[in-house]
Design a protein around this motif. Structure first.
Motif, mmCIF file in Angstrom:
data_model
loop_
_atom_site.group_PDB
_atom_site.id
_atom_site.type_symbol
_atom_site.label_atom_id
_atom_site.label_comp_id
_atom_site.label_asym_id
_atom_site.label_seq_id
_atom_site.Cartn_x
_atom_site.Cartn_y
_atom_site.Cartn_z
ATOM 1 N N GLN A 188 -11.743 -4.824 -9.232
ATOM 2 C CA GLN A 188 -13.112 -4.454 -8.906
ATOM 3 C C GLN A 188 -14.034 -5.643 -9.175
ATOM 4 O OE1 GLN A 188 -15.911 -1.508 -11.032
ATOM 5 N NE2 GLN A 188 -14.948 -0.367 -9.354
ATOM 6 N N ASN A 205 -14.166 -2.879 -4.505
ATOM 7 C CA ASN A 205 -12.760 -3.136 -4.809
ATOM 8 C C ASN A 205 -12.211 -4.130 -3.798
ATOM 9 O OD1 ASN A 205 -12.574 -1.228 -6.958
ATOM 10 N ND2 ASN A 205 -12.592 0.378 -5.421
ATOM 11 N N PHE A 206 -11.285 -4.977 -4.260
ATOM 12 C CA PHE A 206 -10.681 -5.933 -3.347
ATOM 13 C C PHE A 206 -9.246 -6.226 -3.764
ATOM 14 C CE2 PHE A 206 -12.094 -8.574 -6.738
ATOM 15 C CZ PHE A 206 -11.261 -9.679 -6.758
ATOM 16 N N HIS A 215 -10.359 -5.592 6.307
ATOM 17 C CA HIS A 215 -9.398 -6.676 6.149
ATOM 18 C C HIS A 215 -10.096 -8.001 6.436
ATOM 19 C CE1 HIS A 215 -5.149 -8.342 7.200
ATOM 20 N NE2 HIS A 215 -5.717 -8.974 6.200
ATOM 21 N N ASN A 260 -10.671 3.238 5.022
ATOM 22 C CA ASN A 260 -11.960 2.583 4.833
ATOM 23 C C ASN A 260 -11.828 1.199 4.204
ATOM 24 O OD1 ASN A 260 -11.353 3.129 2.203
ATOM 25 N ND2 ASN A 260 -13.171 4.317 1.772
ATOM 26 N N SER A 261 -10.689 0.578 4.341
ATOM 27 C CA SER A 261 -10.467 -0.739 3.768
ATOM 28 C C SER A 261 -10.648 -1.808 4.844
ATOM 29 C CB SER A 261 -9.053 -0.809 3.186
ATOM 30 O OG SER A 261 -8.856 -2.030 2.528
ATOM 31 N N TRP A 269 -5.145 -4.458 -6.816
ATOM 32 C CA TRP A 269 -6.537 -4.083 -6.588
ATOM 33 C C TRP A 269 -7.355 -4.408 -7.825
ATOM 34 C CZ3 TRP A 269 -8.748 -3.035 -2.125
ATOM 35 C CH2 TRP A 269 -7.930 -2.679 -1.058
ATOM 36 N N PHE A 283 -4.823 -0.617 1.520
ATOM 37 C CA PHE A 283 -6.094 0.070 1.309
ATOM 38 C C PHE A 283 -6.166 0.663 -0.080
ATOM 39 C CE2 PHE A 283 -3.234 2.651 3.945
ATOM 40 C CZ PHE A 283 -2.914 3.672 3.043
ATOM 41 N N PHE A 284 -7.382 0.760 -0.593
ATOM 42 C CA PHE A 284 -7.630 1.405 -1.880
ATOM 43 C C PHE A 284 -7.656 2.914 -1.679
ATOM 44 C CE2 PHE A 284 -10.309 2.675 -5.501
ATOM 45 C CZ PHE A 284 -9.564 2.101 -6.519
ATOM 46 N N THR A 285 -8.372 3.329 -0.654
ATOM 47 C CA THR A 285 -8.313 4.711 -0.161
ATOM 48 C C THR A 285 -8.141 4.610 1.351
ATOM 49 O OG1 THR A 285 -10.734 4.830 -0.012
ATOM 50 C CG2 THR A 285 -9.728 5.725 -2.004
ATOM 51 N N SER A 294 -8.129 -2.227 7.823
ATOM 52 C CA SER A 294 -6.702 -2.323 7.506
ATOM 53 C C SER A 294 -6.051 -0.953 7.526
ATOM 54 C CB SER A 294 -6.504 -2.955 6.129
ATOM 55 O OG SER A 294 -5.126 -3.005 5.819
#
Length: 146
Positions: free
Chosen positions: A117, A75-76, A40, A37-38, A115, A32-34, A28
């Motif tokens: 966890q 994380n999602f 989808h 690197n997220s 977000w 993204f959380f960071t 994605s």
């Protein structure tokens, strides 16, 4: 990072579906959380269908001093009801798998559009008991409902 996550695989049987890019999980660029690197994971649970998305461990030279894990943690971000969240399974050794665990059973409360966890103790994966964690090769997200 655009494109797909190379160390992944997606399969589905209609009427279920998983969005993929060259049969891999897309990365994605907008949620993204960071950044960069997220993954989808967008899916449709269809009656009589099934889907699976796997993330594979990619061994890297020098990564051999990793502490023993107690849980599968990630994380999602979801827009789905709890009943539509996937189940999780761990792949280990040569094509062996643990039992399937419902993700919703380990997230309380489930909140949409934020977000969160996931924390699933490895002890709930009974087929993994007594096996060295170095044998873990993949995490599989699987259709849980229809």
């Amino acid at each position: 990072m655009s494109g797909n996550y190379f160390y992944s695989a997606v399969t589905f049987k209609s009427p279920s579906q998983v969005n993929s890019l060259k049969e891999k999980i897309p990365v994605s660029e907008s949620v993204f959380f960071t950044p960069g690197n997220s993954l989808h994971l967008q899916y449709t649970n269809g009656a009589g269908g099934k889907w699976m998305a796997a993330i594979y461990h990619h061994g890297v030279r020098g990564q051999d001093h990793i502490k023993k894990a107690r849980a599968l943690r990630f994380n999602f971000f979801t827009k789905s009801a709890a009943s539509h969240l996937p189940a999780v399974q761990i792949g280990f050794g040569d094509s062996l798998f643990t039992e399937v665990i419902k993700l919703a059973d380990y997230i309380h409360p489930i909140k949409n559009h934020t977000w969160q966890q996931a924390f699933i103790p490895l002890s709930v994966f009974r087929k993994l008991a007594g096996k060295p964690q170095e044998l873990i090769r993949s995490v599989h997200f699987i259709q849980n409902s229809s």
